[in-house]
Design an enzyme around this catalytic site. Structure first.
Site, PDB file in Angstrom:
ATOM      1  N   HIS A 108     -34.408  31.378  28.438  1.00  0.00           N
ATOM      2  CA  HIS A 108     -34.177  30.762  27.131  1.00  0.00           C
ATOM      3  C   HIS A 108     -34.729  31.734  26.098  1.00  0.00           C
ATOM      4  O   HIS A 108     -35.778  32.346  26.309  1.00  0.00           O
ATOM      5  CB  HIS A 108     -34.880  29.409  27.043  1.00  0.00           C
ATOM      6  N   ASP A 191     -28.593  26.132  21.704  1.00  0.00           N
ATOM      7  CA  ASP A 191     -29.352  25.293  22.621  1.00  0.00           C
ATOM      8  C   ASP A 191     -30.186  24.264  21.851  1.00  0.00           C
ATOM      9  O   ASP A 191     -30.165  23.069  22.163  1.00  0.00           O
ATOM     10  CB  ASP A 191     -30.256  26.163  23.496  1.00  0.00           C
ATOM     11  N   GLU A 227     -24.921  -2.621  27.973  1.00  0.00           N
ATOM     12  CA  GLU A 227     -23.766  -2.135  27.205  1.00  0.00           C
ATOM     13  C   GLU A 227     -24.044  -0.824  26.466  1.00  0.00           C
ATOM     14  O   GLU A 227     -23.136  -0.003  26.316  1.00  0.00           O
ATOM     15  CB  GLU A 227     -23.320  -3.206  26.202  1.00  0.00           C
ATOM     16  N   GLU A 231     -24.474   1.766  30.928  1.00  0.00           N
ATOM     17  CA  GLU A 231     -23.093   2.196  31.181  1.00  0.00           C
ATOM     18  C   GLU A 231     -22.781   3.580  30.621  1.00  0.00           C
ATOM     19  O   GLU A 231     -21.707   4.131  30.881  1.00  0.00           O
ATOM     20  CB  GLU A 231     -22.111   1.161  30.633  1.00  0.00           C
ATOM     21  N   SER A 252     -10.248   1.665  29.681  1.00  0.00           N
ATOM     22  CA  SER A 252      -9.168   0.741  29.313  1.00  0.00           C
ATOM     23  C   SER A 252      -8.515   1.168  28.010  1.00  0.00           C
ATOM     24  O   SER A 252      -9.117   1.887  27.205  1.00  0.00           O
ATOM     25  CB  SER A 252      -9.721  -0.678  29.163  1.00  0.00           C
TER      26      SER A 252
END
Length: 329
Positions: A108, A191, A227, A231, A252
């Site tokens: 880094h 980064d 929720e 998830e 969906s």
């Protein structure tokens, strides 16, 4: 298009008769050290005596030594301690042992970009940065694969810095996945931006804001947790493997329409303006100075933020709900 290097572009022979000193045996240090050793490279490791990482190094059949001894013996010195201690480790243990023909390696660019470490001009300075945690670097290597890496050259004293960097990347398995050429400046700034705006800061605040909105509206905190936090993994896993449109194809049609029609109401012009402001704070060094001073003062704000985060309702609810999830344990 970025330049990408693969196995055929790198030669391990550039590491022949070289000793690589890995300073810091955390997850990344362990993954890189073990992969290099299995690739036939001579590796020595440094870790603080008595720590869990020290014991792990012994278990992995290394003989860990002090940072100064490692810097003295190593031809290539890879610093894999945390950002805020690298400058001290360099000044106290490494600097005095740097001489012509040696190389300083990073995964880094923070300390080079913000001049916390200023190496002498007669040594090579390059970066090989795996784009994954050290555990994954090791697992992918053992499976005959590799985590993609970034490579950058800060100083090319030997005229062979890129060849050395690609050889190192090959030694840890990176050229199997592909090695993208960048600069210390680009890697560091992007980064930090990614961490602050999206991956850590942005995601954390989005989750908490969603959770609080539902709870304050009278919904059960357990339902809000599922929720707005639980998830999220389902969605990010799909994005990780299939991209954003791949995720939209899997969810969906209702969720997909909600994505298109409501997402920009959350990430507004004001949000994007704040992103630009944060990027400017990174580019003009103000964030780096703030973080360096925070450590010098004993981390008062860091500790305050951490304490508040640990006390948040989402953490208490999450701890109880995760205890019900045997697959996590």
């Amino acid at each position: 298009m970025a330049k990408v290097y693969y196995d055929e572009d790198a030669k391990l022979s550039y590491l022949k008769n070289k000793t690589v000193a890995i300073i810091g045996y955390g997850a990344q240090g362990r993954g890189q050290a073990m992969n290099l050793r299995d690739s036939g490279v001579k590796v020595i490791v440094s870790e603080l005596k008595g720590t869990a990482n020290y014991k792990q190094a012994i278990k992995d059949k290394f003989k860990p030594i002090g940072a100064e001894e490692a810097a003295k013996k190593g031809d290539f010195i890879q610093i894999l301690t945390q950002d805020h201690v690298q400058g001290m480790v360099y000044e106290k243990y490494i600097k005095k042992h740097l001489k012509k023909g040696k190389a300083l390696i990073f995964s880094h660019g923070f300390n080079i970009r913000f001049k916390q470490i200023v190496p002498p001009k007669n040594v090579d300075v390059f970066m090989v940065a795996p784009k994954g945690p050290g555990t994954l670097v090791r697992i992918q290597y053992e499976e005959g694969k590799g985590v993609p890496c970034l490579v950058a050259i800060h100083q090319n004293a030997s005229g062979k810095a890129l060849q050395y960097a690609l050889a190192y990347a090959k030694g840890i398995g990176g050229t199997h996945g592909g090695v993208i050429k960048t600069t210390f400046k680009e890697e560091t700034e992007t980064d930090l931006f990614g961490e602050q705006v999206v991956l850590c800061g942005g995601v954390s605040e989005l989750i908490i804001a969603g959770f609080e909105t539902l709870v304050n509206a009278g919904y059960q905190p357990e339902i809000a947790y599922f929720e707005c936090l639980h998830e999220l993994k389902l969605i990010t896993d799909i994005i990780y493997s299939k991209g954003i449109m791949g995720m939209r194809h899997v969810v969906s049609d209702t969720a997909e329409y909600g994505d298109y029609s409501r997402g920009k109401r959350i990430i507004t012009k004001q949000t994007r303006a704040e992103m630009k402001k944060i990027l400017q704070e990174i580019k003009n060094d103000s964030f780096a100075k703030e973080w360096i001073n925070e450590n010098k003062k004993g981390r008062p704000n860091y500790n305050k933020y951490k304490k508040a985060g640990q006390a948040h309702q989402i953490e208490k609810i999450g701890k109880r709900l995760r205890a019900m999830m045997s697959w996590i344990r």
